[in-house]
Design an enzyme around this catalytic site. Sequence first.
Site, short mmCIF file in Angstrom:
data_model
loop_
_atom_site.label_atom_id
_atom_site.label_comp_id
_atom_site.label_asym_id
_atom_site.label_seq_id
_atom_site.Cartn_x
_atom_site.Cartn_y
_atom_site.Cartn_z
CD GLU A 45 -5.34 2.55 9.32
OE1 GLU A 45 -5.18 2.25 7.53
OE2 GLU A 45 -4.65 2.81 9.69
CD GLN B 286 0.29 7.68 6.62
OE1 GLN B 286 -0.71 9.05 6.55
NE2 GLN B 286 0.05 7.08 6.51
CE LYS C 51 -6.53 2.06 5.90
NZ LYS C 51 -6.77 3.26 5.38
CB SER D 237 7.38 5.83 10.78
OG SER D 237 6.84 5.42 11.81
CE LYS E 204 -2.08 1.59 4.15
NZ LYS E 204 -1.91 1.97 4.73
CB SER E 205 3.46 1.81 2.01
OG SER E 205 3.28 2.08 3.62
NE ARG F 92 -5.32 7.79 10.10
CZ ARG F 92 -5.15 6.75 9.18
NH1 ARG F 92 -6.13 6.48 8.01
NH2 ARG F 92 -4.22 6.86 8.88
CG ASP G 64 1.40 0.46 9.70
OD1 ASP G 64 0.94 0.52 10.19
OD2 ASP G 64 1.57 0.95 9.24
CG HIS H 192 -5.82 -2.41 7.13
ND1 HIS H 192 -4.56 -3.19 6.59
CD2 HIS H 192 -6.20 -1.09 7.81
CE1 HIS H 192 -4.49 -1.96 6.53
NE2 HIS H 192 -4.75 -1.25 7.18
NE ARG H 193 -1.15 -2.11 8.73
CZ ARG H 193 -0.90 -2.87 7.38
NH1 ARG H 193 -0.65 -3.85 7.49
NH2 ARG H 193 -0.17 -2.21 6.30
CG ASP I 131 -6.09 3.10 2.16
OD1 ASP I 131 -7.00 3.11 2.19
OD2 ASP I 131 -4.90 3.23 2.81
NE ARG J 103 5.79 6.40 1.01
CZ ARG J 103 5.11 6.33 1.91
NH1 ARG J 103 3.95 5.13 1.34
NH2 ARG J 103 5.56 6.47 2.88
CG ASN K 204 -9.93 5.64 8.02
OD1 ASN K 204 -9.15 6.98 8.06
ND2 ASN K 204 -9.85 4.58 8.71
#
Length: 680
Positions: free
Chosen positions: A356, A177, A431, A205, A25-26, A124, A328, A403-404, A52, A30, A94
């Site tokens: 999230e 982010q 997601k 991160s 996803k990351s 958020r 994560d 999701h996680r 996403d 991007r 989200n």
Amino acid sequence: MFSTAFLDIPPLQTAHGSLHLPGSKSISNRVLLLAALSHGTTTVHDLLASDDTRVMLDALRQLGCTVEEDGAPLRITGLGGRTPTSPTELFLGNAGTAMRPLAAALALLGGEYRLSGVARMHERPIGDLVDALRQLGCQIEYLGNAGYPPLRIAQAASVPALSLAAPIRVRGDVSSQFLTALLMALPLAATRQDVVIEVVGELISRPYIAITLHLLARFGIAVANDNWQHFTIPAGSRYQSPGSVHVESDASSASYFIALGAIAESAGGQNGIKIMGVGLDSIQGDIRFVDAARAMGAQISGGPHWLQVARGAWPLKAIELDCNHIPDAAMTLAVMALYADGTTTLRNIASWRVKETDRLAAMACELRKLGATVEEGADYLRITPPTTPADWRAASIRTYDDHRIAMCFSLAAFNPAGLPVRIEDPQCVAKTFPDYFEALFSVVHTPPAAIPVICIDGPTASGKGTVAETLAQQLGYAFLDSGSLYRIAALAAVRAGLPIDAGHESAIAALAGALDVRFENHRVWLAGDDVTAAIRTEEAGMNASRVSALPAVRQALVGLQHSFQRLPGLVADGRDMGTVIFPQAPLKVYLTASAECRAERRHKQLISKGISIKIADLRADLEARDARDMSRSAAPLKQAQDAVPLDSSSLSVEQTVQLVSHLWQQRQPFAPGAQGDKGA
């Protein structure tokens, strides 16, 4: 994808096999934004298909990018310096990886935009990013609570003169982010002079910033990194498509299968789990989860695009770890801690609170449901597993639309107490990993006796097939329409050129036992071919009668029916499911209705198909068939001794399904007052 309200995972024991994980996803979001900002067309291979990325692609289309995704790979033609379509309203769900970078980029491109999302997105924080953009002179308004989306970027005329002489300051201790968003947006402003970003406080991160810097370089932007505190974007920066980009499989998603390999016993002489698509040389920071898993005892080897994971030390070893480098993936360690030999402490995870959901509080709550002792701090979790198997609890895990959390807690199904785990709202995995549970079930194994089966038997036209299929859809279980199998076997024999007679019994039996059959969405599929109509003809019915007279074929079809008992469970309908095929099923329902009622139902079906027939004739035919089915020498129609009788004469399909579902829920440990609710 499982679109059920909840998913019950039976107790799991072993695992082996290989799987290819979806794209990161990351990296995916991007790459999409960088391609959108570039000159030229970018071909994106192995892009993650998820909620996403969908909202990002939808947003880029609205802004004027050309997106071609009629098959793989995807192609995106960037704006190349053009002003995006404006005014525009963008709904970003989200997806923080869409909201934050898009807000920064659009603020530097000019135009008028409204950016909103789901309720949780509006909780958020984004204030530190907005403050940094306002330092430059960008005009951004909060449309709700200050510091949070939704946002309005109010630069309809053009981008105002930007203040670039001093470094742009942004906090680094809330979310990486914010810095990623600035790094991807500010090359748009670095046309005549260097642009410097200064990180205030500790940068959390960092591995995600490393991903950003790597991808910026792919698109022509060489950012100077001064000890993770100052980042300089050189004057004259200009985005240029690299032509083609491959998206690695997601290292965060790999963490669940790395943990799986560490927890589960290997099966079938196999050496654990092989994960394809991401390897030890990944550009993603979460690949360092491998080090943490090894510290807990996992045996892991790998290459450029693969990992092999197997159980090593058992129980796992408790660890104490600063998790800033794997924010994560560290969530997966919290569930691995349930299988450790002591107390595991995960530190420096305050960023969990602005994801999230408040992941620190959520993980602590759900771990306690399973019987763990958990200490929750401002930026740490301390987890002590249940002392003995008897201390484990069957828990219904709330996923908080995260999701996680859903993926992490699926691993609790390997508990030593042999208890099932319920995952609420399993579709939230869309997601990042829409097919997560299908992937999980493809590599895990458990004895057939542990896989639940619901049998619904009954006479012809009692509604058992419709009820069974509807219930299977609600539970996310496989569905078996046993009554169709003889028709399917006969059709397969005809297509194979085999006469249906005793002389070809062995060949037909071999064919029947290996049939590739699926029952989905009221359709019947044979080897990928929709045969729903083909098996309902009069000829198919006569051929089915001839096939059913061949003992070897009947035996082969028994084996085929047993093969439908697969994770996470099965709903089977017929006349001998509970008496012959699955006699140990935990729930058997004998569904009946009066002959008059069944005749009326069948009459309505036939009339809707343009077939005219008298109800009296239908009733006589049904009563005659009941008598034949009950007097069969092999597998006669009868109620199993432990079956629950249910007369549906006065009930709708929905009411009947609800009653059967209620019977099933009463047998689960998640029912109100059951063991799994203690301490929840």
